[in-house]
Design a protein around this motif. Structure first.
Motif, PDB file in Angstrom:
ATOM      1  N   GLY A 191      -5.942  33.168   4.311  1.00 51.89           N
ATOM      2  CA  GLY A 191      -6.571  33.505   3.044  1.00 51.89           C
ATOM      3  C   GLY A 191      -6.527  32.367   2.044  1.00 51.89           C
ATOM      4  O   GLY A 191      -7.430  32.215   1.207  1.00 51.89           O
ATOM      5  N   ILE A 198      -5.158  37.278  -2.157  1.00 56.35           N
ATOM      6  CA  ILE A 198      -5.893  36.800  -0.989  1.00 56.35           C
ATOM      7  C   ILE A 198      -4.976  36.031  -0.048  1.00 56.35           C
ATOM      8  O   ILE A 198      -5.137  36.080   1.180  1.00 56.35           O
ATOM      9  CB  ILE A 198      -7.116  35.955  -1.411  1.00 56.35           C
ATOM     10  N   ASN A 202      -6.737  44.509   9.426  1.00 54.18           N
ATOM     11  CA  ASN A 202      -6.529  44.230   8.010  1.00 54.18           C
ATOM     12  C   ASN A 202      -7.735  43.613   7.322  1.00 54.18           C
ATOM     13  O   ASN A 202      -7.668  43.242   6.147  1.00 54.18           O
ATOM     14  CB  ASN A 202      -5.341  43.266   7.859  1.00 54.18           C
ATOM     15  N   TYR A 203      -8.885  43.518   8.003  1.00 46.91           N
ATOM     16  CA  TYR A 203      -9.993  42.743   7.447  1.00 46.91           C
ATOM     17  C   TYR A 203     -10.726  43.456   6.319  1.00 46.91           C
ATOM     18  O   TYR A 203     -11.337  42.794   5.475  1.00 46.91           O
ATOM     19  CB  TYR A 203     -10.949  42.336   8.569  1.00 46.91           C
ATOM     20  N   TYR A 258      -8.567  42.579   3.472  1.00 45.25           N
ATOM     21  CA  TYR A 258      -8.741  41.137   3.261  1.00 45.25           C
ATOM     22  C   TYR A 258     -10.010  40.851   2.459  1.00 45.25           C
ATOM     23  O   TYR A 258      -9.994  40.074   1.487  1.00 45.25           O
ATOM     24  CB  TYR A 258      -8.794  40.468   4.634  1.00 45.25           C
ATOM     25  N   TYR A 266      -1.074  44.697   3.999  1.00 46.43           N
ATOM     26  CA  TYR A 266      -1.659  45.631   4.963  1.00 46.43           C
ATOM     27  C   TYR A 266      -0.663  46.715   5.329  1.00 46.43           C
ATOM     28  O   TYR A 266      -1.005  47.905   5.378  1.00 46.43           O
ATOM     29  CB  TYR A 266      -2.099  44.876   6.209  1.00 46.43           C
ATOM     30  N   GLY A 320      -3.295  38.525   1.980  1.00 43.41           N
ATOM     31  CA  GLY A 320      -4.208  39.396   2.714  1.00 43.41           C
ATOM     32  C   GLY A 320      -4.481  38.936   4.123  1.00 43.41           C
ATOM     33  O   GLY A 320      -4.848  39.725   4.992  1.00 43.41           O
ATOM     34  N   HIS A 321      -4.306  37.621   4.363  1.00 44.77           N
ATOM     35  CA  HIS A 321      -4.565  37.071   5.698  1.00 44.77           C
ATOM     36  C   HIS A 321      -3.831  35.727   5.801  1.00 44.77           C
ATOM     37  O   HIS A 321      -3.726  35.004   4.808  1.00 44.77           O
ATOM     38  CB  HIS A 321      -6.066  36.874   5.918  1.00 44.77           C
TER      39      HIS A 321
END
Length: 492
Positions: free
Chosen positions: A171, A164, A125-126, A129, A56, A167-168
């Motif tokens: 994730g 992924i 950041n979704y 994500y 992000y 990404g979170h």
């Protein structure tokens, strides 16, 4: 149709953004992406909280340099991720079903989800994500349908799983659900492919360099975590995957329980019908088994999150479940494939209805807001002490220099009350993001007079001022149902 889907998401983002201000976490993103040095930012977030993942910042920081840090600019960054996720999902489905079916499946899965359409216009950041999850899903589908995937495909599988995971913070749970879908499809065909499973898990090793940031995030939440423990109501709502929530959730009063119950039942009926259609199709069409099993794994995320919350730590927050929309997309595509719903005028009407879902959600939205202009007018140039860190960061975003947040280091040391907020703000002060606006508690209490923006979610005013004989106070104005502005003077 894919181009119109992108337009729908962009229009929804703009319309929604015009009527909402940044809330706490968005304001944190705004502050972080304003760091003049990307190197300092990456070092700082590792030590602050790590709530947003490295990809992000690596992508968002250049975006902010190119397009600025206005509310709309940063929200369009999230929207770009959502648009990318839509296009990737449509492309993945078109290889397996017709073009109209692919759009209906992807469009319904993403556009009917309150989580997607709301996060589409948040500076978080979704969007990225969901795009990373869609890329991972595309490779997972390919691998699940290929008996002996080549080395290039397996490398891409590992890379997208690493994406992924980066990404979170959660994730990897969705990566695990996708892997579970692959294994279920293999077991159905009475085969095991250890190399595939190991390559999938190898991608998660990309998370190792970010472990210190995740440790910092967990440390902030001790001993009082960020998230409440989910109950039965949370599980039941989560199982509906918040379908059509954008059309009713913010405009129906929570006191109208009957209306909310009907809306929830409609959403649950859709989920049940999609699951039933998928299972029925899977039994008679071996080609659709991987799609259905992976889709079922993704829509099963809510109970998985609830179980982990009770066994490990609370992680059930609706926006964390955004990738489940991809599972709905898979099941919806399988459900409408070959039916009248995807053909002729019926298909056109359904496609138009799907396109209007994000725009309708934006038009109907009534987002809460802090009336910064009114607070400034009443304060008349005086500094306002915010007892809620989320109010503080919003005030700082829209009224620079007029707000302060008292750092109660004693409460921080004891791990009392709002210690996660205190720890977070202490980390931000240490890294130079809010240095002059975070005075110590005693420094604030030593002043002869000051204003307090009291939030019902905080007990700071009640604990430090309300029953303290050293102070006299009076309410100047009830700003909204949650906040009041109070004038405080030291007693003579």
């Amino acid at each position: 149709m894919p181009a119109l889907g992108v337009v729908s998401l962009i229009v929804s983002c703009v319309l929604w953004s015009l009527k909402r201000q940044m809330w706490g976490d968005e304001a944190f993103s705004w502050a972080e992406l304003g760091d003049p040095s990307l190197r300092h930012l990456l070092h700082a977030v590792v030590r602050m909280d790590g709530a947003e993942m490295p990809l992000y910042y690596l992508i968002g920081w250049p975006w902010a340099r190119l397009f600025g840090r206005s509310d709309l600019s940063l929200r369009l960054f999230s929207c770009a991720g959502m648009c990318g996720a839509l296009l990737v999902t449509i492309a993945a489905l078109r290889r397996r079903v017709g073009a109209r079916t692919a759009f209906l499946g992807a469009g319904f899965g993403l556009f009917a989800s309150l989580l997607v359409v709301e996060e589409n216009c948040e500076a978080r950041n979704y969007g990225l994500y969901l795009l990373l999850a869609a890329l991972a899903l595309a490779l997972v589908l390919k691998v699940a349908e290929t008996v002996r995937p080549n080395a290039r495909t397996l490398v891409l599988l590992a890379v997208t799983q690493g994406g992924i995971a980066l990404g979170h913070p959660l994730g990897m749970i969705y990566g695990s659900l996708m892997l579970a879908g692959i294994i279920a499809a293999d077991v159905w065909q009475r085969r095991l492919r250890a190399r595939v499973y190991l390559c999938c898990m190898a991608g998660w090793l990309a998370l190792i360099p970010w472990v210190p940031a995740l440790q910092a995030l967990m440390a902030i939440g001790r001993p009082h975590g960020w998230n409440p423990m989910p109950g039965v109501a949370d599980l039941l709502i989560g199982c509906s995957l918040w379908l059509f929530g954008g059309l009713y959730w913010q405009i129906v009063p929570h006191s109208a329980i009957l209306v909310l119950l009907v809306c929830w039942l409609v959403a649950m009926l859709c989920i049940v019908l999609l699951v039933a259609a998928g299972i029925r199709r899977m039994r008679r069409d071996a080609m659709r088994r991987p799609m259905v099993l992976i889709g079922l794994a993704l829509v099963a995320a809510p109970p998985v999150f609830v179980v982990i919350s009770h066994l490990v730590t609370p992680i059930f927050v609706p926006r964390y479940l955004v990738p489940s929309a991809l599972g709905v997309a898979l099941l919806a595509a399988v459900a409408v494939e070959g039916t009248r719903l995807a053909r002729g005028r019926t298909g056109v009407v359904l496609s138009c209805a799907v396109l209007l879902l994000p725009i309708g959600a934006a038009l109907l939205a009534r987002p809460p807001r802090l009336d910064v202009t009114r607070v400034e007018w009443i304060a008349a140039g005086q500094t306002v002490v915010c007892d809620s860190e989320k109010d503080f960061v919003v005030m700082t975003r829209y009224s620079p220099g007029s707000a302060r947040y008292p750092m109660d280091l004693h409460a921080l040391a004891l791990g009392r009350g709002s210690s996660p907020d205190q720890r977070l703000m202490e980390n931000y002060r240490r890294e130079g993001f809010y240095p002059g606006d975070l005075p110590g508690l005693q420094q604030v209490l030593a002043e002869q007079q000051f204003l307090v923006l009291d939030n019902t979610e905080s007990d700071w005013f009640q604990h430090e001022i309300e029953n303290n004989p050293q102070f006299r106070w009076k309410t100047l104005a009830q700003v909204d149902s949650q906040r009041r502005l109070i004038a405080v003077k030291r007693a003579q």
